[in-house]
Motif scaffolding. Sequence first.
Motif, PDB file in Angstrom:
ATOM      1  N   LYS A  46       0.863  -1.178   0.000  1.00 27.33           N
ATOM      2  CA  LYS A  46       0.000   0.000   0.000  1.00 27.33           C
ATOM      3  C   LYS A  46       0.899   1.227   0.000  1.00 27.33           C
ATOM      4  CE  LYS A  46      -2.409   1.345   3.662  1.00 27.33           C
ATOM      5  NZ  LYS A  46      -3.498   1.413   4.672  1.00 27.33           N
ATOM      6  N   THR A  48       1.332   5.206   0.270  1.00 26.30           N
ATOM      7  CA  THR A  48       0.607   6.317   0.885  1.00 26.30           C
ATOM      8  C   THR A  48       1.326   7.634   0.620  1.00 26.30           C
ATOM      9  OG1 THR A  48      -0.300   4.920   2.645  1.00 26.30           O
ATOM     10  CG2 THR A  48      -0.253   7.288   3.041  1.00 26.30           C
ATOM     11  N   SER A  50       1.204  11.514   1.685  1.00 27.49           N
ATOM     12  CA  SER A  50       0.695  12.523   2.615  1.00 27.49           C
ATOM     13  C   SER A  50       1.064  13.884   2.053  1.00 27.49           C
ATOM     14  CB  SER A  50       1.303  12.339   4.010  1.00 27.49           C
ATOM     15  OG  SER A  50       0.970  11.070   4.536  1.00 27.49           O
ATOM     16  N   CYS A  81      -3.195   6.716  -6.869  1.00 24.68           N
ATOM     17  CA  CYS A  81      -3.629   6.753  -5.477  1.00 24.68           C
ATOM     18  C   CYS A  81      -4.913   7.566  -5.363  1.00 24.68           C
ATOM     19  CB  CYS A  81      -2.542   7.362  -4.589  1.00 24.68           C
ATOM     20  SG  CYS A  81      -1.063   6.321  -4.440  1.00 24.68           S
ATOM     21  N   TYR A  82      -5.761   7.154  -4.436  1.00 16.94           N
ATOM     22  CA  TYR A  82      -7.057   7.799  -4.270  1.00 16.94           C
ATOM     23  C   TYR A  82      -7.181   8.353  -2.856  1.00 16.94           C
ATOM     24  CZ  TYR A  82      -8.032   5.318  -8.588  1.00 16.94           C
ATOM     25  OH  TYR A  82      -7.965   4.852  -9.876  1.00 16.94           O
ATOM     26  N   ARG A  84      -8.277   9.154   0.807  1.00 18.95           N
ATOM     27  CA  ARG A  84      -8.999   8.412   1.833  1.00 18.95           C
ATOM     28  C   ARG A  84     -10.327   9.106   2.130  1.00 18.95           C
ATOM     29  NH1 ARG A  84      -4.399   7.063   6.472  1.00 18.95           N
ATOM     30  NH2 ARG A  84      -3.056   5.761   5.134  1.00 18.95           N
ATOM     31  N   THR A  87     -10.607  12.658   3.979  1.00 15.48           N
ATOM     32  CA  THR A  87      -9.336  13.370   4.002  1.00 15.48           C
ATOM     33  C   THR A  87      -9.531  14.813   3.561  1.00 15.48           C
ATOM     34  OG1 THR A  87      -6.997  13.184   3.398  1.00 15.48           O
ATOM     35  CG2 THR A  87      -8.605  12.893   1.636  1.00 15.48           C
ATOM     36  N   TYR A 115      -3.550   9.990   0.505  1.00 13.72           N
ATOM     37  CA  TYR A 115      -3.945   9.178  -0.641  1.00 13.72           C
ATOM     38  C   TYR A 115      -3.305   7.790  -0.528  1.00 13.72           C
ATOM     39  CZ  TYR A 115      -4.661  13.913  -2.588  1.00 13.72           C
ATOM     40  OH  TYR A 115      -5.029  15.215  -2.801  1.00 13.72           O
ATOM     41  N   ASP A 116      -4.034   6.759  -0.962  1.00  9.88           N
ATOM     42  CA  ASP A 116      -3.517   5.391  -0.930  1.00  9.88           C
ATOM     43  C   ASP A 116      -3.694   4.723  -2.282  1.00  9.88           C
ATOM     44  OD1 ASP A 116      -2.882   5.277   1.894  1.00  9.88           O
ATOM     45  OD2 ASP A 116      -5.049   5.197   2.272  1.00  9.88           O
TER      46      ASP A 116
END
Length: 488
Positions: A46, A48, A50, A81-82, A84, A87, A115-116
């Motif tokens: 995953k 991530t 930030s 990435c989408y 959260r 967020t 985003y993940d």
Amino acid sequence: MKRILPVYRFALLILMLRFLYAGNASASHTMGADLTYQCIGGNQYKITLSFYRDCIGIAAPANPFITISSASCGQNMGVTCYPRPGTGQEVTPTCSSAVTTCSGGSFTGIQEWIYDGIVTLPMQCTDWRFGYSLCCRNAAITTINTPSTSTFYIYATLNNTISPCNTSPTFSNKPVPFLCLGQQFCFNHGAYDADGDSLAYSLITPLQTATTPVTYKSPYNAANPLNSSPATTFNTATGDICLTPQALEVTVMAVLVKEYRHGVLIGSVERDIQMTVMNCNNNLPSLSGINGTNSYIMTVCANTPACFYINSIDPDSGQTLTVNWNNGIPGATFTVDTGSRPVSHFCWTPSSSDIGHSYTFTATVKDDACPYRGSQTFSYTINVVGIQVDAGPDQAIACSDLATLTATASGGGPYTYQWSNGSTMPSITVGAGTYIVTASNGICSATDTVVVTMPYIPIAAFTNSTAGCANTAISFTDQSTSPGGTIW
């Protein structure tokens, strides 16, 4: 060594901030970002991102695309990435009555966007690189050339040939620092590693692309990102950076955190942040060292509780403080009393497996000043020392035999020994029983227990034929048993 980590040194002059941002009608929005990864099983990770956005700039990215490559394996791929759910929350440390630019007000506001994305790496490679780029940096930056056209790039690396399922270091302190003119500012990103790997820190020049750094104006550079007196200091073991700004300016800096397992580099993460120097008028709260002292480092023996209290302090008598920590040491407890100057209590018992390691957590204290809450974060380091002792395996003896037990200590002698039967020799010769040995090097001690049993005692058992007439022989049959051998 005291390490004071003020996250927000505020109570700023808003007109000054507006002046710094003037002249850029389409201001950018990047105030900081970092890229981390978490192994979720097999070759799946995953990723991530930030991202920290200045609310007076343009919108945050919708669905950032992370590039993924390995030169040694000839791989080039990527993952979208989408955001959260939920967020985009504001992280500006303002009081409840202050309205920031995130809500249409006048006070500077900052949002955090997370985003993940999930990716499956197709093979094991020594040089996986995850990267993210966007344009542009903030035009208000005063320490680099052409900031408004300078691309922003961050990255992370992974060697999954050493550790097929590694999770990168992550950051517990948010990269939105504001510095006070003429006041010492020490900051720590609060990096920690879920796998317990060793971390090493370095200051690097922020990047525009994977191969192109920004260009600092003279005399600024990665090690001295702003005008500071005394000069900027940086601790490569802890990541602490301290500056005392001498001018109202806006700068950028980047820190690289390398992750080592058994001395082998297996990954790294970079964080890029913007720092703004402002005038301040609030007295910042602070936290004491261990048990009210000026020391923020403790050395403790393994298997011994490391418990201490921390006082909160603020010269502004009318303010109420709050304290929290970053959960930086798994298994430890951190409790906070009530009141305007709460006392915090930390407690943790390291195990023998922690010997030779250092563990750090951070605690943050905030006041309730307006419009911006003053805040500082302090780090506390616990060095675990100790010895280990091994009295050998349990033993079994037969009948009147004796067992020789030998205790062997390691971890830094010379050692003394104390057995539960009163002997002070490393070796004892004993019969059946339970024996405890305590080894000590004058600083730490350790114990081990060994059991000596006597399982080979024969058990007598005979049967006889039914008794007959007088003077008639009676037959006895031996059915005795011995757990450990033959009866003769």
